[in-house]
Design an enzyme around this catalytic site. Structure first.
Site, PDB file in Angstrom:
ATOM      1  N   ALA A 221       1.074  -1.174   0.124  1.00 36.16           N
ATOM      2  CA  ALA A 221      -0.020   0.047   0.119  1.00 36.16           C
ATOM      3  C   ALA A 221       0.781   1.463   0.209  1.00 36.16           C
ATOM      4  O   ALA A 221       0.634   2.121   0.818  1.00 36.16           O
ATOM      5  CB  ALA A 221      -0.663   0.000   1.269  1.00 36.16           C
TER       6      ALA A 221
ATOM      7  N   CYS B 177      13.452   5.846  -7.477  1.00 41.04           N
ATOM      8  CA  CYS B 177      13.694   4.689  -8.805  1.00 41.04           C
ATOM      9  C   CYS B 177      14.590   5.019  -9.853  1.00 41.04           C
ATOM     10  O   CYS B 177      15.092   4.003 -10.186  1.00 41.04           O
ATOM     11  CB  CYS B 177      11.919   4.622  -9.565  1.00 41.04           C
ATOM     12  SG  CYS B 177      10.868   3.863  -8.455  1.00 41.04           S
TER      13      CYS B 177
ATOM     14  N   LYS C 110      10.680  16.444  -5.562  1.00 36.73           N
ATOM     15  CA  LYS C 110       9.973  17.170  -6.275  1.00 36.73           C
ATOM     16  C   LYS C 110       8.621  17.684  -5.851  1.00 36.73           C
ATOM     17  O   LYS C 110       8.586  17.505  -4.627  1.00 36.73           O
ATOM     18  CB  LYS C 110       9.727  16.347  -7.796  1.00 36.73           C
ATOM     19  CG  LYS C 110       8.613  15.399  -7.495  1.00 36.73           C
ATOM     20  CD  LYS C 110       8.451  14.596  -8.632  1.00 36.73           C
ATOM     21  CE  LYS C 110       7.375  15.072  -9.680  1.00 36.73           C
ATOM     22  NZ  LYS C 110       6.796  14.228 -10.566  1.00 36.73           N
TER      23      LYS C 110
HETATM   24  P1  NAD Z   1       6.615   1.777  -1.111  1.00 31.13           P
HETATM   25  O1  NAD Z   1       8.039   1.684  -0.278  1.00 31.13           O
HETATM   26  O2  NAD Z   1       5.997   3.054  -0.799  1.00 31.13           O
HETATM   27  O3  NAD Z   1       5.628   0.603  -0.770  1.00 31.13           O
HETATM   28  C1  NAD Z   1       5.706  -0.606  -0.791  1.00 31.13           C
HETATM   29  C2  NAD Z   1       4.714  -1.335   0.385  1.00 31.13           C
HETATM   30  O4  NAD Z   1       5.085  -2.788   0.219  1.00 31.13           O
HETATM   31  C3  NAD Z   1       5.368  -0.835   1.732  1.00 31.13           C
HETATM   32  O5  NAD Z   1       4.279  -0.055   2.231  1.00 31.13           O
HETATM   33  C4  NAD Z   1       5.559  -2.253   2.318  1.00 31.13           C
HETATM   34  O6  NAD Z   1       5.217  -2.361   3.727  1.00 31.13           O
HETATM   35  C5  NAD Z   1       4.784  -3.209   1.470  1.00 31.13           C
HETATM   36  N1  NAD Z   1       5.326  -4.524   1.623  1.00 31.13           N
HETATM   37  C6  NAD Z   1       6.555  -5.026   1.608  1.00 31.13           C
HETATM   38  N2  NAD Z   1       6.776  -6.366   1.450  1.00 31.13           N
HETATM   39  C7  NAD Z   1       5.186  -6.714   1.659  1.00 31.13           C
HETATM   40  C8  NAD Z   1       4.683  -8.040   1.928  1.00 31.13           C
HETATM   41  N3  NAD Z   1       5.463  -9.167   1.883  1.00 31.13           N
HETATM   42  N4  NAD Z   1       3.373  -8.128   2.075  1.00 31.13           N
HETATM   43  C9  NAD Z   1       2.550  -7.055   2.122  1.00 31.13           C
HETATM   44  N5  NAD Z   1       3.245  -5.829   1.905  1.00 31.13           N
HETATM   45  C10 NAD Z   1       4.616  -5.626   1.836  1.00 31.13           C
HETATM   46  O7  NAD Z   1       7.238   1.488  -2.541  1.00 31.13           O
HETATM   47  P2  NAD Z   1       6.474   2.243  -3.903  1.00 31.13           P
HETATM   48  O8  NAD Z   1       7.183   3.607  -3.987  1.00 31.13           O
HETATM   49  O9  NAD Z   1       5.105   2.213  -3.768  1.00 31.13           O
HETATM   50  O10 NAD Z   1       7.003   1.200  -5.264  1.00 31.13           O
HETATM   51  C11 NAD Z   1       6.508  -0.170  -5.186  1.00 31.13           C
HETATM   52  C12 NAD Z   1       7.298  -0.416  -6.422  1.00 31.13           C
HETATM   53  O11 NAD Z   1       6.952   0.270  -7.604  1.00 31.13           O
HETATM   54  C13 NAD Z   1       8.842  -0.533  -6.713  1.00 31.13           C
HETATM   55  O12 NAD Z   1       9.136  -1.748  -7.351  1.00 31.13           O
HETATM   56  C14 NAD Z   1       8.893   0.780  -7.282  1.00 31.13           C
HETATM   57  O13 NAD Z   1      10.253   0.702  -8.200  1.00 31.13           O
HETATM   58  C15 NAD Z   1       7.670   0.860  -8.432  1.00 31.13           C
HETATM   59  N6  NAD Z   1       7.257   2.219  -9.075  1.00 31.13           N
HETATM   60  C16 NAD Z   1       7.409   3.186  -8.094  1.00 31.13           C
HETATM   61  C17 NAD Z   1       6.773   4.361  -8.478  1.00 31.13           C
HETATM   62  C18 NAD Z   1       6.982   5.652  -7.778  1.00 31.13           C
HETATM   63  O14 NAD Z   1       6.433   6.657  -8.097  1.00 31.13           O
HETATM   64  N7  NAD Z   1       7.163   5.539  -6.459  1.00 31.13           N
HETATM   65  C19 NAD Z   1       6.382   4.742  -9.937  1.00 31.13           C
HETATM   66  C20 NAD Z   1       6.404   3.343 -10.636  1.00 31.13           C
HETATM   67  C21 NAD Z   1       6.873   1.980 -10.216  1.00 31.13           C
HETATM   68  C1  UGA Z   2       9.687   8.797 -12.450  1.00 28.86           C
HETATM   69  C2  UGA Z   2       9.058   8.597 -13.986  1.00 28.86           C
HETATM   70  O1  UGA Z   2       8.762   9.946 -14.475  1.00 28.86           O
HETATM   71  C3  UGA Z   2       7.884   7.771 -13.929  1.00 28.86           C
HETATM   72  O2  UGA Z   2       7.225   7.341 -15.344  1.00 28.86           O
HETATM   73  C4  UGA Z   2       7.952   6.348 -13.189  1.00 28.86           C
HETATM   74  O3  UGA Z   2       7.089   5.599 -13.349  1.00 28.86           O
HETATM   75  C5  UGA Z   2       8.709   6.479 -11.860  1.00 28.86           C
HETATM   76  O4  UGA Z   2       9.842   7.484 -11.881  1.00 28.86           O
HETATM   77  C6  UGA Z   2       9.001   5.358 -11.159  1.00 28.86           C
HETATM   78  O5  UGA Z   2       9.275   4.345 -11.672  1.00 28.86           O
HETATM   79  O6  UGA Z   2       9.131   5.558  -9.956  1.00 28.86           O
HETATM   80  P1  UGA Z   2       9.087  10.169 -10.352  1.00 28.86           P
HETATM   81  O7  UGA Z   2      10.646   9.708  -9.972  1.00 28.86           O
HETATM   82  O8  UGA Z   2       7.909  10.174  -9.489  1.00 28.86           O
HETATM   83  O9  UGA Z   2       8.756   9.318 -11.589  1.00 28.86           O
HETATM   84  O10 UGA Z   2       9.129  11.835 -10.587  1.00 28.86           O
HETATM   85  P2  UGA Z   2       9.928  12.513 -12.056  1.00 28.86           P
HETATM   86  O11 UGA Z   2       8.809  13.702 -12.617  1.00 28.86           O
HETATM   87  O12 UGA Z   2      10.240  11.664 -13.243  1.00 28.86           O
HETATM   88  O13 UGA Z   2      11.059  13.116 -11.508  1.00 28.86           O
HETATM   89  C7  UGA Z   2      12.126  12.625 -10.944  1.00 28.86           C
HETATM   90  C8  UGA Z   2      13.169  13.457 -10.683  1.00 28.86           C
HETATM   91  O14 UGA Z   2      13.547  14.271 -11.995  1.00 28.86           O
HETATM   92  C9  UGA Z   2      12.592  14.712  -9.613  1.00 28.86           C
HETATM   93  O15 UGA Z   2      13.758  14.846  -8.892  1.00 28.86           O
HETATM   94  C10 UGA Z   2      12.593  15.865 -10.607  1.00 28.86           C
HETATM   95  O16 UGA Z   2      12.740  17.116 -10.046  1.00 28.86           O
HETATM   96  C11 UGA Z   2      13.591  15.750 -11.656  1.00 28.86           C
HETATM   97  N1  UGA Z   2      13.502  16.314 -12.959  1.00 28.86           N
HETATM   98  C12 UGA Z   2      12.424  15.723 -13.498  1.00 28.86           C
HETATM   99  C13 UGA Z   2      14.040  17.229 -13.280  1.00 28.86           C
HETATM  100  O17 UGA Z   2      15.158  17.674 -12.788  1.00 28.86           O
HETATM  101  N2  UGA Z   2      13.640  18.009 -14.695  1.00 28.86           N
HETATM  102  C14 UGA Z   2      12.841  17.578 -15.158  1.00 28.86           C
HETATM  103  O18 UGA Z   2      12.791  18.148 -16.557  1.00 28.86           O
HETATM  104  C15 UGA Z   2      11.975  16.474 -14.868  1.00 28.86           C
END
Ligand code: NAD
Ligand code: UGA
Length: 484
Positions: free
Chosen positions: A13, A280, A343
């Site tokens: 979550a 990420c 950001k």
């Molecule tokens: P997060 O750390 O915010 O959330 C992950 C959650 O999973 C935590 O709350 C944790 O307690 C829970 N968890 C871990 N093990 C568990 C288990 N065995 N059972 C139940 N819950 C469990 O991470 P996030 O930012 O949501 O990222 C999750 C994945 O999505 C990562 O692989 C990340 O690379 C990818 N991702 C993240 C973003 C982003 O913007 N944060 C965007 C795209 C993809």
């Molecule tokens: C990024 C990707 O944009 C998403 O598509 C992807 O799903 C995600 O990672 C992920 O896999 O976690 P996010 O990291 O949430 O998303 O935010 P971004 O808007 O990509 O910004 C990332 C970093 O780059 C920030 O620190 C932002 O300030 C910086 N940034 C972004 C710049 O310095 N310049 C830009 O023009 C854009």
């Protein structure tokens, strides 16, 4: 006949699981969504009546939670029950970089993914589609399949079966709801057509069919890593050009605008800043580096690793510029830090450039006041690994011996008194409206504004007499005209 779908479970979550399931629940009111997590506090926050206590800040999230929570969207720690009833299970757990053991510093730590797969293997009933939502190294689906297949063979439960699909998430924090409601594409990787169609039917409730792409599972896993690597590479590229702008008299904003007009390059993601942060980009590129090294593609690995290396160099460069402009020392000087999130429009600080910049300045002896509209000071303390300077200590200054500078948090922006400099590190809207003529009067002269996000009104700042440094702006570095 298609696979019947009624109940959806999401394991994890977090920043992805929470918003993703909330949007899905709002678009598919005829399905039930159970979001489960091992973190009790996080689940309690998702269930809080006080919507300002949701664990994640995202514009538009609160409104959708009000519409869906406890109707067809449920947050709980009851993992067993949610898995038992699920037709589709999204695995959306964290996949950070491994800190020790084989592949430490580069490969992903898959222990949370493996634990989730084992829970699914243990509790699922009937046929279940298991979806990788987390970003995973290429061929992770194989690991999940292995665990599930062994459950299929060894389970005493009747007729359990699985399909594993990859469906990476592309949302960006701060715009998560918008991105989820109107995605550029939805990617579904797999080899079972029925399962792929069942998953795509979920999205079809609001995503036009032509935006739903089907690939094989490995292409889907690799496309997610590649997408992040390309985005991060653009930022490292423009940040490296910002350094050249500063010494040549060019202005990186003008360069971005000019190159962005080329439709082959495009105008998005060309804003120079203090270096990319977020949970990420770094992790996913290092994952790609690890993969390339594993297959002996060392030149490929080197190419991608340099994107991360130049990002660290760039963050350090900013600290060095601040110290240099403040006569070579920031010891005991009050510096105002505007923004700590990686950001704007998120409370997330993971890998934020502010962490490195603030730590380096504190080590240089600076006295920081940190402001951020959404980040909790406890989080800052954890990130900096330096305790916040307390009010009592403030009053007994002379008796405190610190080996470095200090920091404290402020909720308000009434913090400019006796400040030597202001550093803008996050592009929060409210920083664009600071009345510099009013604040200048309170600051120590010569006063400085270091704007790493190009959001302050340069003319207005300079009119007051404040010295302005803007990232990548060589036009205000006239005094050292290199062409003379
Ligand atoms: P997060 O750390 O915010 O959330 C992950 C959650 O999973 C935590 O709350 C944790 O307690 C829970 N968890 C871990 N093990 C568990 C288990 N065995 N059972 C139940 N819950 C469990 O991470 P996030 O930012 O949501 O990222 C999750 C994945 O999505 C990562 O692989 C990340 O690379 C990818 N991702 C993240 C973003 C982003 O913007 N944060 C965007 C795209 C993809
Ligand atoms: C990024 C990707 O944009 C998403 O598509 C992807 O799903 C995600 O990672 C992920 O896999 O976690 P996010 O990291 O949430 O998303 O935010 P971004 O808007 O990509 O910004 C990332 C970093 O780059 C920030 O620190 C932002 O300030 C910086 N940034 C972004 C710049 O310095 N310049 C830009 O023009 C854009």
């Amino acid at each position: 006949m298609g696979i019947p779908i009624k109940n959806i479970c999401c394991i994890g979550a977090g920043y992805v699981g929470g918003p993703t399931m909330t949007v899905m629940a709002s678009k598919c009111p005829y399905l039930n969504f159970n979001v489960v997590d091992i973190n009790k506090e996080r689940i309690a926050s998702w269930n809080s009546d006080n919507l300002s206590k949701l664990p994640i800040f995202e514009p538009g999230l609160k409104e959708l939670i009000v519409k869906t929570r406890n109707r067809n969207l449920f947050f709980s720690t009851n993992i067993k029950e949610a898995i038992e009833s699920a037709d589709i299970i999204f695995i959306s757990v964290n996949t950070p970089t491994k800190t020790q053991g084989l592949g430490a510093g580069k490969s992903s730590d898959l222990k949370w993914v493996e634990a989730s797969a084992r829970e699914v293997a243990k509790y699922s009933k009937g046929h279940t589609i298991v979806v990788e939502k987390s970003t995973l190294p290429v061929r992770t689906a194989e690991v999940i399949e292995n665990i599930l297949n062994s459950a299929e063979t060894n389970s005493k439960r009747e007729e359990i079966s699985f399909n594993v699909l990859s469906n990476p998430e592309f949302l960006a924090e701060g715009t998560a709801i918008k991105d989820l409601e109107n995605p550029d594409r939805v990617l579904i990787g797999g080899d079972n057509q029925k399962a792929m169609i069942a998953l795509s039917n979920l999205y079809k409730a609001w995503v036009p069919e032509e935006k739903i792409l089907f690939t094989n599972i490995w292409s889907s896993e690799l496309a997610k890593l590649t997408s992040n690597a390309f985005l991060a590479q653009r930022i490292s590229s423009i940040n490296s050009i910002s350094a050249i702008c500063e010494v040549t008299g060019a202005d990186v904003r003008e360069v971005s605008r000019a190159i962005g007009k080329d439709t082959r390059i495009g105008s998005k993601f060309l804003d120079s800043g203090p270096g990319f942060g977020g949970s990420c980009f770094k992790k996913d590129i290092l994952n790609l580096v690890y993969l390339a090294e594993y297959f002996d593609l060392h030149d490929v690995a080197k190419f991608w690793e340099s994107v991360v290396e130049i990002n660290s160099w760039h963050q350090k460069r900013i600290t060095e510029i601040v110290v240099k402009k403040l006569f070579g020392t920031v010891a005991n000087k009050r510096l105002i830090i505007l923004g700590f999130a990686f950001k704007a429009n998120t409370n997330d600080t993971r890998e934020s450039a502010a962490i490195k910049i603030c730590r380096d300045l504190i080590i240089e002896g600076a006295d920081l006041i940190i402001h951020d509209p959404k980040v909790n000071p406890k989080q800052i303390e954890e990130d900096l690994q330096i305790k916040q300077f307390s009010e009592e200590e403030q009053n007994e200054k002379s008796t405190i011996k610190t080996i470095h500078g200090k920091w404290r948090f402020s909720k308000s922006l009434e913090i400019f008194e006796e400040a030597h400099a202001v550093l803008v590190l996050t592009e929060w809207e409210e920083y664009k409206h600071i009345k510099w003529d009013r604040e200048f009067k309170k600051m120590v002269k010569p006063a400085w504004v270091f704007d790493s996000r190009s959001i302050v009104n340069a003319e207005e700042v300079q009119k007051t007499g404040i010295n302005l440094w803007r990232l990548g702006d060589g036009s205000i570095e006239k005094e050292k005209d290199i062409f003379k």
